[in-house]
Design a protein around this motif. Structure first.
Motif, mmCIF file in Angstrom:
data_model
loop_
_atom_site.group_PDB
_atom_site.id
_atom_site.type_symbol
_atom_site.label_atom_id
_atom_site.label_comp_id
_atom_site.label_asym_id
_atom_site.label_seq_id
_atom_site.Cartn_x
_atom_site.Cartn_y
_atom_site.Cartn_z
ATOM 1 N N ALA A 118 0.952 -1.240 -0.233
ATOM 2 C CA ALA A 118 -0.348 -0.049 -0.092
ATOM 3 C C ALA A 118 0.766 1.471 0.556
ATOM 4 C CB ALA A 118 -0.931 -0.235 1.527
ATOM 5 N N ALA A 119 1.791 0.986 1.091
ATOM 6 C CA ALA A 119 2.466 1.762 0.587
ATOM 7 C C ALA A 119 3.571 2.693 -0.448
ATOM 8 C CB ALA A 119 3.938 2.361 2.318
ATOM 9 N N LEU A 120 4.025 1.681 -0.719
ATOM 10 C CA LEU A 120 4.435 1.108 -2.563
ATOM 11 C C LEU A 120 3.881 1.918 -3.436
ATOM 12 C CD1 LEU A 120 7.410 0.652 -3.944
ATOM 13 C CD2 LEU A 120 5.997 -1.487 -4.441
ATOM 14 N N MET A 121 2.887 2.438 -3.352
ATOM 15 C CA MET A 121 1.299 2.053 -3.918
ATOM 16 C C MET A 121 1.732 3.556 -4.265
ATOM 17 S SD MET A 121 1.149 -0.450 -6.828
ATOM 18 C CE MET A 121 2.820 0.006 -6.731
ATOM 19 N N ALA A 122 1.184 3.861 -3.696
ATOM 20 C CA ALA A 122 1.140 5.775 -2.475
ATOM 21 C C ALA A 122 1.970 6.223 -2.591
ATOM 22 C CB ALA A 122 0.275 5.126 -1.249
ATOM 23 N N ASN A 123 3.254 5.363 -3.001
ATOM 24 C CA ASN A 123 4.741 6.769 -2.755
ATOM 25 C C ASN A 123 4.521 7.098 -1.534
ATOM 26 O OD1 ASN A 123 7.255 7.239 -4.088
ATOM 27 N ND2 ASN A 123 6.665 9.166 -4.414
ATOM 28 N N ASP A 124 4.332 6.444 -0.286
ATOM 29 C CA ASP A 124 4.278 7.032 1.476
ATOM 30 C C ASP A 124 5.773 7.073 1.107
ATOM 31 O OD1 ASP A 124 3.911 7.913 3.917
ATOM 32 O OD2 ASP A 124 1.942 6.639 3.687
ATOM 33 N N VAL A 125 6.629 8.122 1.193
ATOM 34 C CA VAL A 125 8.024 7.368 1.145
ATOM 35 C C VAL A 125 8.191 7.526 3.297
ATOM 36 C CG1 VAL A 125 10.539 8.297 1.324
ATOM 37 C CG2 VAL A 125 8.983 8.206 -0.627
ATOM 38 N N ALA A 126 7.615 7.988 3.946
ATOM 39 C CA ALA A 126 7.897 7.781 5.151
ATOM 40 C C ALA A 126 7.138 6.554 6.097
ATOM 41 C CB ALA A 126 7.097 9.070 6.202
ATOM 42 N N VAL A 127 6.349 5.857 5.077
ATOM 43 C CA VAL A 127 6.106 4.437 5.338
ATOM 44 C C VAL A 127 7.228 3.398 5.143
ATOM 45 C CG1 VAL A 127 4.647 2.702 5.625
ATOM 46 C CG2 VAL A 127 3.830 4.665 6.301
ATOM 47 N N LEU A 128 7.725 3.475 3.534
ATOM 48 C CA LEU A 128 8.417 2.665 3.081
ATOM 49 C C LEU A 128 9.731 3.120 3.460
ATOM 50 C CD1 LEU A 128 7.868 3.633 -0.082
ATOM 51 C CD2 LEU A 128 7.431 1.557 0.547
ATOM 52 N N ASP A 129 10.071 4.145 4.627
ATOM 53 C CA ASP A 129 11.240 3.602 5.227
ATOM 54 C C ASP A 129 11.221 3.330 6.459
ATOM 55 O OD1 ASP A 129 12.799 5.624 3.408
ATOM 56 O OD2 ASP A 129 12.488 7.233 3.820
ATOM 57 N N ALA A 130 10.292 3.910 7.235
ATOM 58 C CA ALA A 130 9.631 2.884 8.700
ATOM 59 C C ALA A 130 9.971 1.283 8.702
ATOM 60 C CB ALA A 130 8.582 4.093 8.764
ATOM 61 N N LEU A 131 9.615 0.904 7.063
ATOM 62 C CA LEU A 131 9.457 -0.948 7.036
ATOM 63 C C LEU A 131 10.699 -1.421 6.407
ATOM 64 C CD1 LEU A 131 6.375 -0.921 4.777
ATOM 65 C CD2 LEU A 131 6.471 -1.052 7.298
ATOM 66 N N PHE A 132 12.113 -0.510 6.233
ATOM 67 C CA PHE A 132 13.273 -1.192 6.409
ATOM 68 C C PHE A 132 13.829 -0.790 7.699
ATOM 69 C CE2 PHE A 132 12.349 -1.314 2.310
ATOM 70 C CZ PHE A 132 13.176 -1.608 1.269
ATOM 71 N N ARG A 133 14.238 -1.898 7.915
ATOM 72 C CA ARG A 133 15.377 -2.028 9.722
ATOM 73 C C ARG A 133 16.774 -0.798 9.000
ATOM 74 N NH1 ARG A 133 20.651 -5.109 10.950
ATOM 75 N NH2 ARG A 133 21.111 -4.823 12.898
ATOM 76 N N ASP A 134 17.000 0.350 9.679
ATOM 77 C CA ASP A 134 17.767 1.672 9.529
ATOM 78 C C ASP A 134 19.136 1.220 10.009
ATOM 79 O OD1 ASP A 134 19.414 3.694 9.734
ATOM 80 O OD2 ASP A 134 18.175 5.163 10.989
ATOM 81 N N ALA A 135 19.836 0.120 8.720
ATOM 82 C CA ALA A 135 21.530 -0.083 10.099
ATOM 83 C C ALA A 135 22.227 -0.009 8.428
ATOM 84 C CB ALA A 135 20.767 -1.647 9.804
ATOM 85 N N PRO A 136 23.412 0.056 8.410
ATOM 86 C CA PRO A 136 24.311 -0.540 7.456
ATOM 87 C C PRO A 136 23.863 -2.011 6.298
ATOM 88 C CG PRO A 136 25.683 -0.034 9.400
ATOM 89 C CD PRO A 136 23.556 -0.189 9.999
ATOM 90 N N GLU A 137 23.291 -3.146 7.265
ATOM 91 C CA GLU A 137 23.803 -3.397 7.081
ATOM 92 C C GLU A 137 23.292 -4.456 5.846
ATOM 93 O OE1 GLU A 137 25.735 -3.356 10.060
ATOM 94 O OE2 GLU A 137 23.443 -3.511 9.315
ATOM 95 N N THR A 138 21.352 -3.390 5.966
ATOM 96 C CA THR A 138 19.887 -3.232 4.827
ATOM 97 C C THR A 138 20.718 -3.275 3.302
ATOM 98 O OG1 THR A 138 19.129 -2.614 6.609
ATOM 99 C CG2 THR A 138 17.801 -2.083 4.328
ATOM 100 N N ILE A 139 19.865 -3.985 2.780
ATOM 101 C CA ILE A 139 20.299 -4.304 0.915
ATOM 102 C C ILE A 139 19.100 -4.175 0.271
ATOM 103 C CG2 ILE A 139 21.080 -5.233 -0.176
ATOM 104 C CD1 ILE A 139 23.848 -6.407 1.520
ATOM 105 N N ARG A 140 19.327 -3.285 -0.837
ATOM 106 C CA ARG A 140 17.654 -3.028 -1.528
ATOM 107 C C ARG A 140 18.719 -3.254 -3.085
ATOM 108 N NH1 ARG A 140 14.999 0.239 -5.056
ATOM 109 N NH2 ARG A 140 12.705 -0.883 -5.553
ATOM 110 N N TYR A 141 18.877 -4.988 -3.558
ATOM 111 C CA TYR A 141 18.524 -4.753 -5.547
ATOM 112 C C TYR A 141 17.554 -4.298 -5.828
ATOM 113 C CZ TYR A 141 22.930 -7.425 -4.247
ATOM 114 O OH TYR A 141 24.342 -7.687 -2.965
ATOM 115 N N GLY A 142 17.516 -2.866 -6.806
ATOM 116 C CA GLY A 142 16.063 -2.861 -7.698
ATOM 117 C C GLY A 142 16.262 -3.108 -8.984
ATOM 118 N N VAL A 143 15.656 -2.808 -9.941
ATOM 119 C CA VAL A 143 15.549 -3.066 -11.062
ATOM 120 C C VAL A 143 16.856 -2.162 -11.902
ATOM 121 C CG1 VAL A 143 14.464 -3.125 -13.830
ATOM 122 C CG2 VAL A 143 13.265 -3.796 -11.173
ATOM 123 N N GLY A 144 16.872 -1.515 -11.356
ATOM 124 C CA GLY A 144 17.940 -0.088 -11.498
ATOM 125 C C GLY A 144 19.027 0.207 -11.152
ATOM 126 N N GLU A 145 18.880 -0.541 -10.225
ATOM 127 C CA GLU A 145 20.182 -0.008 -9.001
ATOM 128 C C GLU A 145 20.666 -0.898 -7.194
ATOM 129 O OE1 GLU A 145 16.917 0.856 -9.574
ATOM 130 O OE2 GLU A 145 16.039 0.401 -7.101
#
Length: 128
Positions: free
Chosen positions: A22-49
């Motif tokens: 729901a946050a992704l479809m609404a571009n709710d950046v605050a919720v998206l950020d809150a759902l990721f662990r705030d740590a240097p070990e957190t990784i996200r491989y995207g389609v282009g990044e």
């Protein structure tokens, strides 16, 4: 012995996955950020990044004009390992597209609740 797919834990993680979608479809950046662990070990491989650490992930989201392309989830599998670790794997299709996308997330229960620690998004070859 480690319990796999405890129904109560599956329900918790499914609710978190729904919240993420729901946050992704609404571009709710605050919720998206809150759902990721705030740590240097957190990784996200995207389609282009390729993003290492929460700071890079958060900076990407802020700089992404318009947010994620709209999509519908075709299939989702939630697997839990004990009470504190889970994976969510889903297939999706972007509106107006023929390619199938895939998203994998590893979720960890932390003191602050369930957080994504690793995510990978990719698109399959065009099927048209």
């Amino acid at each position: 012995m480690l319990k796999i797919d405890d129904p109560a834990i599956v329900a918790e993680v499914t609710a978190m996955s729904d919240r993420y979608e729901a946050a992704l479809m609404a571009n709710d950046v605050a919720v998206l950020d809150a759902l990721f662990r705030d740590a240097p070990e957190t990784i996200r491989y995207g389609v282009g990044e390729v993003l290492y650490g929460f700071a890079e992930i958060a900076a990407f989201r802020v700089g992404r004009a318009g947010g994620s392309p709209q999509r519908r989830v075709l299939r989702r599998v939630v697997t839990t390992f004990g009470t504190d670790m889970a994976t969510v794997n889903l297939e999706f299709q972007r509106e107006g597209a023929t390619r199938i996308g895939r998203q994998s997330q590893t979720w960890l229960r932390t003191e602050a609740g369930w957080k994504i620690t690793c995510a990978h998004v990719s698109l399959m070859a065009d099927i048209s």
